[in-house]
Design an enzyme around this catalytic site. Structure first.
Site, PDB file in Angstrom:
ATOM      1  N   THR A   1       0.817  -1.200   0.000  1.00 20.37           N
ATOM      2  CA  THR A   1       0.000   0.000   0.000  1.00 20.37           C
ATOM      3  C   THR A   1       0.854   1.255   0.000  1.00 20.37           C
ATOM      4  O   THR A   1       1.957   1.246   0.502  1.00 20.37           O
ATOM      5  CB  THR A   1      -0.852  -0.006   1.275  1.00 20.37           C
ATOM      6  OG1 THR A   1      -1.433  -1.269   1.402  1.00 20.37           O
ATOM      7  CG2 THR A   1      -1.874   1.077   1.297  1.00 20.37           C
TER       8      THR A   1
ATOM      9  N   GLU B   1      -4.897  -9.044  -3.232  1.00 20.71           N
ATOM     10  CA  GLU B   1      -5.900  -8.475  -2.322  1.00 20.71           C
ATOM     11  C   GLU B   1      -6.879  -9.520  -1.803  1.00 20.71           C
ATOM     12  O   GLU B   1      -7.558  -9.293  -0.806  1.00 20.71           O
ATOM     13  CB  GLU B   1      -6.669  -7.366  -3.045  1.00 20.71           C
ATOM     14  CG  GLU B   1      -6.905  -6.133  -2.197  1.00 20.71           C
ATOM     15  CD  GLU B   1      -5.621  -5.408  -1.891  1.00 20.71           C
ATOM     16  OE1 GLU B   1      -5.262  -5.324  -0.709  1.00 20.71           O
ATOM     17  OE2 GLU B   1      -4.955  -4.933  -2.820  1.00 20.71           O
TER      18      GLU B   1
ATOM     19  N   GLY C   1      -1.656  -2.026   6.479  1.00 21.78           N
ATOM     20  CA  GLY C   1      -2.675  -3.039   6.769  1.00 21.78           C
ATOM     21  C   GLY C   1      -3.476  -2.612   7.995  1.00 21.78           C
ATOM     22  O   GLY C   1      -3.882  -1.457   8.123  1.00 21.78           O
TER      23      GLY C   1
ATOM     24  N   SER D   1     -11.028  -3.811   3.926  1.00 27.10           N
ATOM     25  CA  SER D   1      -9.753  -3.104   3.935  1.00 27.10           C
ATOM     26  C   SER D   1      -9.589  -2.340   5.238  1.00 27.10           C
ATOM     27  O   SER D   1     -10.553  -2.117   5.970  1.00 27.10           O
ATOM     28  CB  SER D   1      -9.739  -2.114   2.760  1.00 27.10           C
ATOM     29  OG  SER D   1      -8.586  -1.305   2.810  1.00 27.10           O
TER      30      SER D   1
HETATM   31  O1  DON Z   1      -6.562  -2.947   2.273  1.00 29.50           O
HETATM   32  C1  DON Z   1      -5.846  -3.234   3.228  1.00 29.50           C
HETATM   33  O2  DON Z   1      -6.131  -2.977   4.385  1.00 29.50           O
HETATM   34  C2  DON Z   1      -4.506  -3.896   2.962  1.00 29.50           C
HETATM   35  N1  DON Z   1      -4.558  -4.639   1.729  1.00 29.50           N
HETATM   36  C3  DON Z   1      -3.469  -2.825   2.939  1.00 29.50           C
HETATM   37  C4  DON Z   1      -2.086  -3.356   2.702  1.00 29.50           C
HETATM   38  C5  DON Z   1      -1.017  -2.464   3.190  1.00 29.50           C
HETATM   39  O3  DON Z   1      -1.261  -1.450   3.796  1.00 29.50           O
HETATM   40  C6  DON Z   1       0.360  -2.923   2.912  1.00 29.50           C
HETATM   41  N2  DON Z   1       1.306  -2.041   3.513  1.00 29.50           N
HETATM   42  N3  DON Z   1       2.110  -2.259   4.286  1.00 29.50           N
END
Ligand code: DON
Length: 576
Positions: free
Chosen positions: A385, A424, A478, A456
């Protein structure tokens, strides 16, 4: 990227999550709208960006100099990062954009969707156990990408420049190349190990080395077609054919999946806090609801926080107690609102949150099993992300978080197109109670269904005061996303730290499971005496390798203050 090793969780914890929930269809059509092109007077003395790398900052600067607004700059940044920040920037993933344009809030959901052929049990073996890695690596992990459609929708509705102009910087970076920095090279090396023997990642990124100019001719061709033909190329043209061909015999996505993909304009989550209006991400993000719950509960617990120093053992304890309750609700009630009626109003209601806040034990961690989802089992209603923040001198703002999930997503690169595809699908609950890459669990609300969007945590957020933008903020990470934003807002507003210090300060994270576990980060570890005192309160401390990359802009009077997290390679810049 592996933040948390997948582990089986206890039967007791499973019981917490075994409540069934209702599902319903709430499909919302994308409205037709006329472009608002009225030129308004400047209200700030500069436009500003806080973005994940310097190439994206240069792209935004070019767009502002050509007369573009915050939305034009945001779209140019998104396409640039798809080239120069390939570990997370993307056109093969999806995301969320929170906007404040001409004094009004908007939210665009361009999250990936499950393919039509997806099934609830697609990641389980015949004994019903989760197949390790299947939702993380390779073609099976990929959701139908939404980024190109999202950028197209946003620019068509609010941009001032020609579509081709906003793609120009990205095409140049892809065709002529860009110089690879140390962080990107290291992330590639780590990803190469994860994907070894599983995907074609190396064929496209094997030559990406620190200090070397890296060119992506296939991607340049894709971006040029998108510049000439719009989003149609990606969803119904040559690029769609390349994606569908790559999936044949390997994965589930077909051309029909691409043709049927739609981004959705949704009502953002809005809440009042501390004299500000919070505008943030609604479901299918859990982040906006989570952030509002955290901010409101902390404000309600002001007497308990009185004289408690920032990041002291007692502060860490109280924040963890609040987070515990937020994550209990997340696991039970949050999912795609087109498939499942998410009780947003109840979850962010003051009376409900006052009741939840009153359950916080000021002395010791509450027993994890006793922290149940707060609305009960029968619901009152039927039911890696990267982030960038942009403001323009006309007072418009864009807060955008988009992702391919882990660094370099599924590791699959579309042959002939150079597009890195997301993983995803791992954000769905493959099986109730079994944690995903981020260690979070889910229930029916987040079970896999065709065309559904996985839950998400991305939380692109804007704070306004008296109708003017006050703060634009977001981060990757995340499930750490909204707890990180929460902490930076606390540091900045409750502890009056300058934004730069508020962003740099230590961050920690608790998410109900594993029980009483607090995650700390290498940048500002919880160690020494502090660690001993936190452990003495009954917590287990666990290191994690990443805790966000905040990109934030605060407006002071008529001057923006833009800050990029020192944890990343981001760049913030004021542009006249
Ligand atoms: O949508 C989400 O919450 C995750 N797929 C986000 C992934 C993310 O932030 C990766 N970064 N470290």
């Amino acid at each position: 990227m592996k933040l948390v090793e997948k582990t089986k969780i206890s039967a007791a914890a499973l019981a917490l999550l075994s409540l069934s929930a209702l599902s319903a269809g709430f499909l919302e059509a994308t409205p037709a709208f006329a472009k608002d092109t009225a030129q308004r007077p400047a209200v700030l003395n500069a436009s500003a960006v806080a973005v994940a790398d310097k190439y994206a900052a240069d792209a935004a600067e070019q767009i502002f100099k050509e007369g573009g607004n915050a939305v034009d700059a945001a779209v140019a940044i998104a396409f640039s990062l798809a080239v120069t920040y390939p570990e997370a920037g993307n056109i093969g993933g999806g995301g969320f954009m929170t906007l404040y344009v001409n004094g009004k809030p908007y939210f665009l959901d361009y999250r990936e969707r499950a393919p039509l052929a997806a099934t609830r049990t697609m990641y389980l073996d015949d004994k019903g156990n989760v197949i390790e890695g299947k939702s993380l690596y390779g073609y099976d992990a990929v959701g139908v990408p939404g980024t190109v459609e999202g950028m197209w929708e946003a620019q068509k509705r609010f941009g001032k420049l020609q579509w081709k102009q906003v793609l120009a910087p990205a095409i140049k970076y892809a065709r002529d190349g860009f110089v690879v920095d140390e962080q990107l090279a290291k992330r590639r090396e780590a990803a190469e190990k994860d994907f070894a023997g599983k995907t074609n990642f190396d064929e496209y990124f094997g030559n990406l080395k620190e200090g070397v100019t890296f060119k992506q001719p296939d991607l340049a061709n894709v971006l040029t077609r998108i510049a000439n033909q719009g989003a149609k190329d990606f969803y119904d043209g040559k690029t769609a054919d390349l994606i569908a061909a790559s999936m044949k015999g390997h994965g589930l996505i077909t051309k029909r999946d691409l043709q049927e993909y739609k981004a959705v304009w949704r009502q953002p989550v809005e809440a009042k806090w501390n004299g500000y209006e919070i505008i943030t991400a609604p479901p299918p993000s859990s982040g906006g609801v989570g952030l509002v719950q955290l901010l409101k509960m902390k404000a309600m617990l002001a007497p308990q926080f009185k004289d408690v120093p920032l990041n002291s053992p007692q502060y860490i304890h109280l924040i963890s107690e609040i987070e515990k309750r937020v994550f209990a609700d997340r696991a039970q009630y949050l999912g795609d609102p087109d498939f499942y009626k998410v009780p947003v109003a109840q979850l962010t209601d003051d009376a409900y949150l006052a009741k939840r806040a009153a359950e916080v034990d000021p002395d010791k961690p509450s027993d994890t099993k006793s922290v149940q989802p707060g609305l009960g089992t029968s619901m009152p209603e039927k039911a890696e992300t990267t982030h960038f923040s942009v403001v323009d001198k006309w007072g418009n703002a864009v807060s955008n978080t988009y992702t391919i999930n882990g660094y370099f997503g599924s590791g699959v690169v579309v042959p002939g197109a150079g597009i890195v595809l997301n993983d995803e699908m791992d954000d769905f609950a493959s099986k109730p109670g079994v944690p995903n890459m981020f260690g979070v669990v889910g229930s029916d609300a987040n079970a896999i269904q065709p065309k559904k969007r996985p839950l998400s945590s991305m939380t692109p957020t804007i704070l306004t005061k008296d109708g003017k933008v006050a703060l634009v903020i977001g981060t990757p990470g995340g499930s750490r996303i909204f707890t990180s934003i929460f902490q930076v807002i606390n540091n900045n507003y409750d502890f009056d730290m300058p934004l730069k210090d508020a962003v740099a300060a230590m961050r920690f994270h608790h998410q109900l499971l594993p029980p009483n576990t607090i995650f700390w980060e290498p940048y500002q570890p919880i160690d020494g005496e502090l660690a001993k005192q936190v452990e003495a309160k009954g917590y287990v401390l666990k290191g994690q390798n990443f805790n966000g990359d905040i990109q934030a802009i605060r407006i002071n009077g008529d001057t923006p203050d833009a800050v990029s997290d020192p944890r990343g390679r981001g760049v913030s810049r004021l542009i006249q």
